[in-house]
Design an enzyme around this catalytic site. Structure first.
Site, PDB file in Angstrom:
ATOM      1  N   LYS A   1       0.894  -1.160   0.000  1.00 37.24           N
ATOM      2  CA  LYS A   1       0.000   0.000   0.000  1.00 37.24           C
ATOM      3  C   LYS A   1       0.930   1.207   0.000  1.00 37.24           C
ATOM      4  O   LYS A   1       1.407   1.636   1.050  1.00 37.24           O
ATOM      5  CB  LYS A   1      -0.920  -0.001   1.211  1.00 37.24           C
ATOM      6  CG  LYS A   1      -1.994   1.080   1.111  1.00 37.24           C
ATOM      7  CD  LYS A   1      -3.132   0.809   2.056  1.00 37.24           C
ATOM      8  CE  LYS A   1      -4.213   1.856   1.925  1.00 37.24           C
ATOM      9  NZ  LYS A   1      -5.240   1.492   0.953  1.00 37.24           N
TER      10      LYS A   1
ATOM     11  N   ASP B   1      -5.460  -1.249   6.641  1.00 38.04           N
ATOM     12  CA  ASP B   1      -5.280  -1.915   5.352  1.00 38.04           C
ATOM     13  C   ASP B   1      -3.886  -2.524   5.243  1.00 38.04           C
ATOM     14  O   ASP B   1      -3.717  -3.636   4.728  1.00 38.04           O
ATOM     15  CB  ASP B   1      -5.488  -0.933   4.195  1.00 38.04           C
ATOM     16  CG  ASP B   1      -6.917  -0.472   4.044  1.00 38.04           C
ATOM     17  OD1 ASP B   1      -7.837  -1.149   4.563  1.00 38.04           O
ATOM     18  OD2 ASP B   1      -7.130   0.571   3.406  1.00 38.04           O
TER      19      ASP B   1
ATOM     20  N   GLU C   1      -2.300  -2.061  -3.409  1.00 39.64           N
ATOM     21  CA  GLU C   1      -3.609  -1.489  -3.090  1.00 39.64           C
ATOM     22  C   GLU C   1      -3.523   0.027  -3.086  1.00 39.64           C
ATOM     23  O   GLU C   1      -2.646   0.608  -2.452  1.00 39.64           O
ATOM     24  CB  GLU C   1      -4.061  -1.978  -1.710  1.00 39.64           C
ATOM     25  CG  GLU C   1      -5.411  -1.437  -1.293  1.00 39.64           C
ATOM     26  CD  GLU C   1      -5.869  -2.010   0.044  1.00 39.64           C
ATOM     27  OE1 GLU C   1      -6.197  -1.209   0.937  1.00 39.64           O
ATOM     28  OE2 GLU C   1      -5.884  -3.248   0.192  1.00 39.64           O
ATOM     29  N   GLY C   2      -4.449   0.650  -3.784  1.00 44.55           N
ATOM     30  CA  GLY C   2      -4.512   2.105  -3.824  1.00 44.55           C
ATOM     31  C   GLY C   2      -5.161   2.665  -2.569  1.00 44.55           C
ATOM     32  O   GLY C   2      -5.437   1.946  -1.610  1.00 44.55           O
TER      33      GLY C   2
ATOM     34  N   GLY D   1      -8.080   5.898  -1.589  1.00 43.71           N
ATOM     35  CA  GLY D   1      -8.885   7.073  -1.892  1.00 43.71           C
ATOM     36  C   GLY D   1      -9.517   7.113  -3.267  1.00 43.71           C
ATOM     37  O   GLY D   1     -10.193   8.082  -3.594  1.00 43.71           O
TER      38      GLY D   1
END
Length: 147
Positions: A20, A35, A96-97, A99
């Protein structure tokens, strides 16, 4: 979703790492973003947190705002270096992005610039709630426009 993908890769016998690149929001008393914790728990390759999550901001606000408040700039080359180290240690890296696809990282860059810089395909995940169809279609258009 990213943690579920990691668990699937692990179940298939692959060395799987999660990343992330930018995380905003760390719960009180926690040492890292939820996350990021889920990704590290799902992965089967132990890697430095600085590579798994190069930018971590305590406040649950947009990444570019969090970075500005912290007096730092989000650097795509730093993220690319971290990704390269993860990719060298694992068969697969799930990134994983944060927003949304167009979430700003700076005045000139957004979350899609990470995928473009790393040469990664994008999996669009949309929460099922009011407005989600428009959100999904607009995001899909932005992703397609960036290749």
């Amino acid at each position: 979703m990213a943690a579920a993908l990691l668990r699937g890769f692990v179940a298939d016998g692959l060395a799987a790492a999660g990343m992330k690149p930018v995380a905003s929001g760390i719960d009180p008393g926690a040492s890292l973003n939820a996350d990021v914790a889920a990704l590290t728990a799902a992965a089967n390759v132990a890697l430095p947190l600085a590579d798994v999550n190069p930018y971590a901001f305590a406040a649950a606000i947009a990444p570019h705002v969090a970075a500005a408040r912290a007096g730092t700039a989000i650097d795509l080359e730093r993220i690319a270096g971290a990704y390269a180290r993860l990719a060298a240690a694992a068969d697969v890296v799930v990134v994983e992005g944060a927003g949304g696809a167009m979430a700003p990282l700076s005045d000139r860059e957004d979350m899609l610039d990470i995928a473009v810089r790393l040469g990664l395909p994008v999996v669009l995940v949309v929460g099922i709630r009011l407005g989600c169809i428009s959100h999904a279609l607009l995001s899909a258009l932005a992703i397609a426009a960036r290749g």
